[in-house]
Design a protein around this motif. Structure first.
Motif, PDB file in Angstrom:
ATOM      1  N   ILE A  65      36.972  41.559  44.813  1.00 12.60           N
ATOM      2  CA  ILE A  65      37.037  40.946  43.488  1.00 12.60           C
ATOM      3  C   ILE A  65      36.230  39.653  43.528  1.00 12.60           C
ATOM      4  O   ILE A  65      36.495  38.775  44.365  1.00 12.60           O
ATOM      5  CB  ILE A  65      38.493  40.642  43.086  1.00 12.60           C
ATOM      6  N   THR A  66      35.248  39.537  42.650  1.00 14.15           N
ATOM      7  CA  THR A  66      34.455  38.309  42.590  1.00 14.15           C
ATOM      8  C   THR A  66      34.873  37.475  41.389  1.00 14.15           C
ATOM      9  O   THR A  66      35.119  38.001  40.305  1.00 14.15           O
ATOM     10  CB  THR A  66      32.943  38.608  42.502  1.00 14.15           C
ATOM     11  N   LEU A  67      34.948  36.177  41.621  1.00 12.62           N
ATOM     12  CA  LEU A  67      35.198  35.203  40.552  1.00 12.62           C
ATOM     13  C   LEU A  67      34.150  34.103  40.708  1.00 12.62           C
ATOM     14  O   LEU A  67      34.458  32.984  41.122  1.00 12.62           O
ATOM     15  CB  LEU A  67      36.616  34.636  40.646  1.00 12.62           C
ATOM     16  N   ASN A  68      32.913  34.466  40.423  1.00 12.05           N
ATOM     17  CA  ASN A  68      31.818  33.518  40.618  1.00 12.05           C
ATOM     18  C   ASN A  68      30.896  33.524  39.411  1.00 12.05           C
ATOM     19  O   ASN A  68      31.048  34.329  38.488  1.00 12.05           O
ATOM     20  CB  ASN A  68      31.024  33.853  41.888  1.00 12.05           C
ATOM     21  N   ALA A 101      34.420  42.645  38.960  1.00 10.32           N
ATOM     22  CA  ALA A 101      33.732  41.368  38.761  1.00 10.32           C
ATOM     23  C   ALA A 101      34.434  40.635  37.633  1.00 10.32           C
ATOM     24  O   ALA A 101      34.579  41.169  36.532  1.00 10.32           O
ATOM     25  CB  ALA A 101      32.260  41.595  38.404  1.00 10.32           C
ATOM     26  N   GLY A 102      34.884  39.409  37.906  1.00  7.54           N
ATOM     27  CA  GLY A 102      35.661  38.687  36.918  1.00  7.54           C
ATOM     28  C   GLY A 102      35.208  37.262  36.738  1.00  7.54           C
ATOM     29  O   GLY A 102      34.292  36.769  37.406  1.00  7.54           O
ATOM     30  N   LEU A 105      41.625  35.213  32.391  1.00  7.83           N
ATOM     31  CA  LEU A 105      40.703  35.841  33.323  1.00  7.83           C
ATOM     32  C   LEU A 105      40.266  37.155  32.713  1.00  7.83           C
ATOM     33  O   LEU A 105      41.102  37.926  32.218  1.00  7.83           O
ATOM     34  CB  LEU A 105      41.345  36.119  34.682  1.00  7.83           C
ATOM     35  N   TYR A 106      38.964  37.432  32.721  1.00 11.47           N
ATOM     36  CA  TYR A 106      38.519  38.733  32.245  1.00 11.47           C
ATOM     37  C   TYR A 106      37.647  39.411  33.291  1.00 11.47           C
ATOM     38  O   TYR A 106      37.025  38.761  34.125  1.00 11.47           O
ATOM     39  CB  TYR A 106      37.840  38.688  30.878  1.00 11.47           C
ATOM     40  N   PHE A 107      37.634  40.767  33.221  1.00  9.16           N
ATOM     41  CA  PHE A 107      37.041  41.567  34.282  1.00  9.16           C
ATOM     42  C   PHE A 107      36.285  42.754  33.713  1.00  9.16           C
ATOM     43  O   PHE A 107      36.647  43.307  32.674  1.00  9.16           O
ATOM     44  CB  PHE A 107      38.129  42.092  35.234  1.00  9.16           C
ATOM     45  N   GLY A 108      35.251  43.149  34.455  1.00 10.69           N
ATOM     46  CA  GLY A 108      34.567  44.398  34.213  1.00 10.69           C
ATOM     47  C   GLY A 108      34.652  45.246  35.462  1.00 10.69           C
ATOM     48  O   GLY A 108      34.565  44.731  36.582  1.00 10.69           O
ATOM     49  N   GLU A 160      31.987  48.750  32.744  1.00  9.63           N
ATOM     50  CA  GLU A 160      30.728  48.248  33.285  1.00  9.63           C
ATOM     51  C   GLU A 160      30.976  47.002  34.124  1.00  9.63           C
ATOM     52  O   GLU A 160      31.620  46.055  33.663  1.00  9.63           O
ATOM     53  CB  GLU A 160      29.740  47.931  32.171  1.00  9.63           C
ATOM     54  N   PRO A 161      30.452  46.951  35.346  1.00  9.95           N
ATOM     55  CA  PRO A 161      30.759  45.822  36.229  1.00  9.95           C
ATOM     56  C   PRO A 161      30.101  44.511  35.839  1.00  9.95           C
ATOM     57  O   PRO A 161      30.447  43.474  36.395  1.00  9.95           O
ATOM     58  CB  PRO A 161      30.234  46.306  37.591  1.00  9.95           C
ATOM     59  N   ASP A 162      29.176  44.553  34.872  1.00  7.44           N
ATOM     60  CA  ASP A 162      28.482  43.322  34.485  1.00  7.44           C
ATOM     61  C   ASP A 162      29.085  42.664  33.256  1.00  7.44           C
ATOM     62  O   ASP A 162      28.578  41.638  32.788  1.00  7.44           O
ATOM     63  CB  ASP A 162      26.998  43.611  34.227  1.00  7.44           C
ATOM     64  N   LEU A 163      30.187  43.208  32.713  1.00 13.84           N
ATOM     65  CA  LEU A 163      30.698  42.698  31.441  1.00 13.84           C
ATOM     66  C   LEU A 163      31.242  41.281  31.547  1.00 13.84           C
ATOM     67  O   LEU A 163      31.067  40.466  30.632  1.00 13.84           O
ATOM     68  CB  LEU A 163      31.770  43.633  30.884  1.00 13.84           C
ATOM     69  N   ALA A 164      31.919  40.957  32.653  1.00  4.33           N
ATOM     70  CA  ALA A 164      32.426  39.593  32.797  1.00  4.33           C
ATOM     71  C   ALA A 164      31.269  38.601  32.844  1.00  4.33           C
ATOM     72  O   ALA A 164      31.313  37.533  32.216  1.00  4.33           O
ATOM     73  CB  ALA A 164      33.294  39.467  34.041  1.00  4.33           C
ATOM     74  N   ALA A 165      30.203  38.956  33.582  1.00  2.00           N
ATOM     75  CA  ALA A 165      29.033  38.083  33.641  1.00  2.00           C
ATOM     76  C   ALA A 165      28.361  37.981  32.283  1.00  2.00           C
ATOM     77  O   ALA A 165      27.859  36.911  31.899  1.00  2.00           O
ATOM     78  CB  ALA A 165      28.044  38.601  34.684  1.00  2.00           C
ATOM     79  N   LEU A 166      28.339  39.083  31.539  1.00  2.00           N
ATOM     80  CA  LEU A 166      27.731  39.071  30.212  1.00  2.00           C
ATOM     81  C   LEU A 166      28.489  38.135  29.279  1.00  2.00           C
ATOM     82  O   LEU A 166      27.895  37.288  28.598  1.00  2.00           O
ATOM     83  CB  LEU A 166      27.712  40.488  29.642  1.00  2.00           C
TER      84      LEU A 166
END
Length: 292
Positions: free
Chosen positions: A93-96, A119-120, A136-139, A165-171
């Protein structure tokens, strides 16, 4: 499976947020292993009951769940590069910070090493870790998010799964974060204007807070206008903001404050007026920003 049986967890990265997450895990009774490049940062956590590993491969091997709070996806990938097969079968789990492209590439990298990946992002300050209102939100995989929920709730009570989609938190982190620097610059500029009159920045805090509350109350209207492409409801027109350009410049000149950061915004307003959008709501600027 991540459940309330207090699965062991490893935290990678002991900056202010990583330290706060590790402290929350220890307080909730999770066996916690920590790793940081600067090993001395772990001392207070070790004193509180955490186990420390000096080699990151050993830190990963110590727990089925790995939470990385390193600065970026690239920093996490670089740190984990020498862990061999240690990630296989583990939850990562990433929180970065990071952009959507980096998140997608990291997801592929993690999958190639046999890790399940979420990814969160945590939308609060370290001191608020564990608060019921901390978001906290996550993809990523929905089932993994649901399995992880008891653990993640240790960090905050407002948990959101944005999608597979794993990029949604970054988006969303990128989209929401765009307001931060302009807002801070606006406050700093206001402080500089007041300082030119010998007034303290603290004197405007109550009024700035009310102003931000008002803006927050308008966000649903702004979003509805943008989504429906109906730039008529807000009432604050492009022409209204365009007409204030000269006042902005005069204020800067009078106070001796550099307001050059306004110029791209002024240019956007000039373009909108030239396109005949002066009578539309300020939300019409989204058309010029390449939204459509």
């Amino acid at each position: 499976m991540i459940d309330e049986e207090r699965t062991p967890v490893t935290v990678l990265g002991l900056g202010s947020m990583g330290r706060a997450l590790a402290e929350a895990l220890l307080a909730a009774g999770y066996p916690t292993t920590v790793w940081n490049r600067s090993a001395e940062r772990a001392a207070p956590l070790v004193a509180a009951g955490a186990a420390q590993q000096l080699a990151i491969a050993d830190a990963v091997a110590a727990s089925p769940v790995i939470i990385s709070v390193l600065t970026t996806f690239e920093a996490t990938r670089t740190a984990l590069a020498d862990t061999g097969t240690a990630l296989r079968g583990r939850t990562l789990i990433t929180l970065n910070s990071g952009n959507p492209t980096d998140a997608r590439e990291f997801a592929d990298w993690a999958a190639a090493r046999g890790a399940r990946f979420l990814a969160g992002a945590i939308k609060n300050v370290p001191a608020a870790v564990g608060d019921p209102g901390t978001l906290l939100y996550f993809g990523g995989e929905r089932a993994l998010f649901e399995e992880s929920t008891p653990l993640l709730r240790v960090f905050g009570g407002d948990l959101v799964h944005l999608g597979p989609e794993p990029d949604l938190a970054a988006l969303y982190e990128s989209a929401v974060g765009t307001t931060l620097l302009p807002t801070l610059l606006g406050f700093l500029e206001g402080a500089a204007v007041l300082a030119a009159r010998g007034l303290p920045a603290s004197s405007m805090v109550p009024y700035s807070a009310k102003w931000l509350e008002m803006i927050a109350s308008l966000l649903p209207v702004l979003a509805e206008e943008i989504d429906n492409r109906d730039y008529t409801r807000l009432g604050s027109s492009v022409a209204l903001f365009h007409g204030a350009i000269d006042d902005d410049r005069r204020l800067g000149a009078e106070a001796g404050v550099d307001m050059s950061w306004h110029e791209p915004m002024h240019d956007l307003l000039e373009r909108a007026v030239a396109e005949g959008r002066g009578g539309q709501s300020i939300t019409a600027l989204v058309e010029l920003l390449g939204q459509r």
